[in-house]
Design an enzyme around this catalytic site. Sequence first.
Site, PDB file in Angstrom:
ATOM      1  N   ASP A  72      20.164  -0.227  12.277  1.00  0.00           N
ATOM      2  CA  ASP A  72      18.929   0.403  11.809  1.00  0.00           C
ATOM      3  C   ASP A  72      19.154   1.838  11.340  1.00  0.00           C
ATOM      4  O   ASP A  72      18.228   2.651  11.342  1.00  0.00           O
ATOM      5  CB  ASP A  72      17.869   0.365  12.907  1.00  0.00           C
ATOM      6  CG  ASP A  72      18.265   1.177  14.136  1.00  0.00           C
ATOM      7  OD1 ASP A  72      19.470   1.523  14.274  1.00  0.00           O
ATOM      8  OD2 ASP A  72      17.387   1.474  14.967  1.00  0.00           O
TER       9      ASP A  72
ATOM     10  N   GLU B 124       0.814  -1.213   0.000  1.00  0.00           N
ATOM     11  CA  GLU B 124       0.000   0.000   0.000  1.00  0.00           C
ATOM     12  C   GLU B 124       0.852   1.270   0.000  1.00  0.00           C
ATOM     13  O   GLU B 124       0.581   2.209  -0.728  1.00  0.00           O
ATOM     14  CB  GLU B 124      -0.923   0.014   1.236  1.00  0.00           C
ATOM     15  CG  GLU B 124      -2.077  -0.965   1.160  1.00  0.00           C
ATOM     16  CD  GLU B 124      -3.184  -0.483   0.244  1.00  0.00           C
ATOM     17  OE1 GLU B 124      -3.172   0.695  -0.142  1.00  0.00           O
ATOM     18  OE2 GLU B 124      -4.068  -1.300  -0.079  1.00  0.00           O
TER      19      GLU B 124
ATOM     20  N   SER C   4      21.513  11.570  15.566  1.00  0.00           N
ATOM     21  CA  SER C   4      20.728  10.479  16.123  1.00  0.00           C
ATOM     22  C   SER C   4      21.559   9.203  16.233  1.00  0.00           C
ATOM     23  O   SER C   4      21.460   8.457  17.211  1.00  0.00           O
ATOM     24  CB  SER C   4      19.501  10.235  15.248  1.00  0.00           C
ATOM     25  OG  SER C   4      18.740   9.167  15.743  1.00  0.00           O
TER      26      SER C   4
ATOM     27  N   HIS D  80       3.905   6.221  19.381  1.00  0.00           N
ATOM     28  CA  HIS D  80       5.193   6.919  19.315  1.00  0.00           C
ATOM     29  C   HIS D  80       5.037   8.383  19.737  1.00  0.00           C
ATOM     30  O   HIS D  80       5.862   8.914  20.493  1.00  0.00           O
ATOM     31  CB  HIS D  80       5.738   6.833  17.886  1.00  0.00           C
ATOM     32  CG  HIS D  80       7.077   7.470  17.701  1.00  0.00           C
ATOM     33  ND1 HIS D  80       8.252   6.861  18.102  1.00  0.00           N
ATOM     34  CD2 HIS D  80       7.439   8.666  17.174  1.00  0.00           C
ATOM     35  CE1 HIS D  80       9.277   7.648  17.824  1.00  0.00           C
ATOM     36  NE2 HIS D  80       8.807   8.743  17.259  1.00  0.00           N
TER      37      HIS D  80
ATOM     38  N   LYS E 127      18.973   7.557   9.466  1.00  0.00           N
ATOM     39  CA  LYS E 127      19.201   8.274  10.723  1.00  0.00           C
ATOM     40  C   LYS E 127      20.219   9.398  10.513  1.00  0.00           C
ATOM     41  O   LYS E 127      21.203   9.228   9.789  1.00  0.00           O
ATOM     42  CB  LYS E 127      19.747   7.327  11.799  1.00  0.00           C
ATOM     43  CG  LYS E 127      18.724   6.484  12.520  1.00  0.00           C
ATOM     44  CD  LYS E 127      19.411   5.682  13.621  1.00  0.00           C
ATOM     45  CE  LYS E 127      18.464   4.728  14.313  1.00  0.00           C
ATOM     46  NZ  LYS E 127      17.437   5.408  15.105  1.00  0.00           N
TER      47      LYS E 127
ATOM     48  N   GLU F  40      17.218  -1.897   8.096  1.00  0.00           N
ATOM     49  CA  GLU F  40      16.068  -2.476   8.792  1.00  0.00           C
ATOM     50  C   GLU F  40      14.820  -2.259   7.947  1.00  0.00           C
ATOM     51  O   GLU F  40      14.553  -1.149   7.489  1.00  0.00           O
ATOM     52  CB  GLU F  40      15.865  -1.837  10.165  1.00  0.00           C
ATOM     53  CG  GLU F  40      14.689  -2.450  10.924  1.00  0.00           C
ATOM     54  CD  GLU F  40      14.383  -1.755  12.242  1.00  0.00           C
ATOM     55  OE1 GLU F  40      14.401  -2.431  13.274  1.00  0.00           O
ATOM     56  OE2 GLU F  40      14.129  -0.531  12.219  1.00  0.00           O
TER      57      GLU F  40
ATOM     58  N   ARG G 224      13.938   6.227   5.512  1.00  0.00           N
ATOM     59  CA  ARG G 224      14.717   7.289   6.157  1.00  0.00           C
ATOM     60  C   ARG G 224      16.115   6.778   6.471  1.00  0.00           C
ATOM     61  O   ARG G 224      16.364   5.573   6.568  1.00  0.00           O
ATOM     62  CB  ARG G 224      14.043   7.785   7.433  1.00  0.00           C
ATOM     63  CG  ARG G 224      13.886   6.709   8.515  1.00  0.00           C
ATOM     64  CD  ARG G 224      14.921   6.869   9.607  1.00  0.00           C
ATOM     65  NE  ARG G 224      14.803   5.836  10.627  1.00  0.00           N
ATOM     66  CZ  ARG G 224      15.557   4.760  10.689  1.00  0.00           C
ATOM     67  NH1 ARG G 224      16.482   4.534   9.761  1.00  0.00           N
ATOM     68  NH2 ARG G 224      15.422   3.871  11.671  1.00  0.00           N
TER      69      ARG G 224
END
Length: 243
Positions: free
Chosen positions: A87, A53, A64, A170, A60, A154, A58
Amino acid sequence: MEDTSIELKNVMHWKTEMVRFMMAYKFAVEEVSTKISILQQEFQQIHDYNPIEHVKSRVKSPESTFKKVQKKKLPLNLPVIRENIRDIAGIRINCSFVSDIHRVADMLTQQKDITLIEKKDYIQNPKTNGYKSLHLIVQIPIFMSDRVENVYAEIQIRTIAMDFWASLEHKIYYKYNKAIPKSLRDDLRDAAVTANELDERMERIHKEVSQLKEDDHQNGNGEKPIIFPPEFLSMLAENEDKS
């Protein structure tokens, strides 16, 4: 003067390696995103149903990433960071139905240049707060001008309902600085149950519709063959003669 020159060279070398380090993750996201895009287009053009869908990706930020380095108490060493923080490159795939999740995961991990490193199935084994998703750590080769970097990424695959719940959780998690009041935690768990019930209901409807389509096809009530006008067939014949 000589010491200053050596120090400057070290700084420039570190800067170059850092740029390469971050670029490799950017390229990894692009590589995996391209593979997903190909699958999407194939399903849209050839099959009568597309399990993918929505896709979001992204990388990091260095800030970060280094916060995670400090949290894990790792040395400021790029090979160590590369191996222990997997990740930095992230891709999230939203599917319509729960049954699509493993289907999409298999299509990706069976590709020859993608190596599955780790799999965490939070759908079969949800987290205590209600979180559900399939997490894959994969490794993909990135061909640079003078080297090949095997980069970790990831991939999270979940339904739209799971993604909506995770996004809300979140936001609340950071709004309360990770100390969510008990009443809200209870509400979130209830919402997770509701989201799961919605997924199960939609899955049942999807299977019923698929079965009806299969029955229609077997009974000869499926899609009627396309009948081309004579002018179109004549044009095709003329082009074939010319070739």
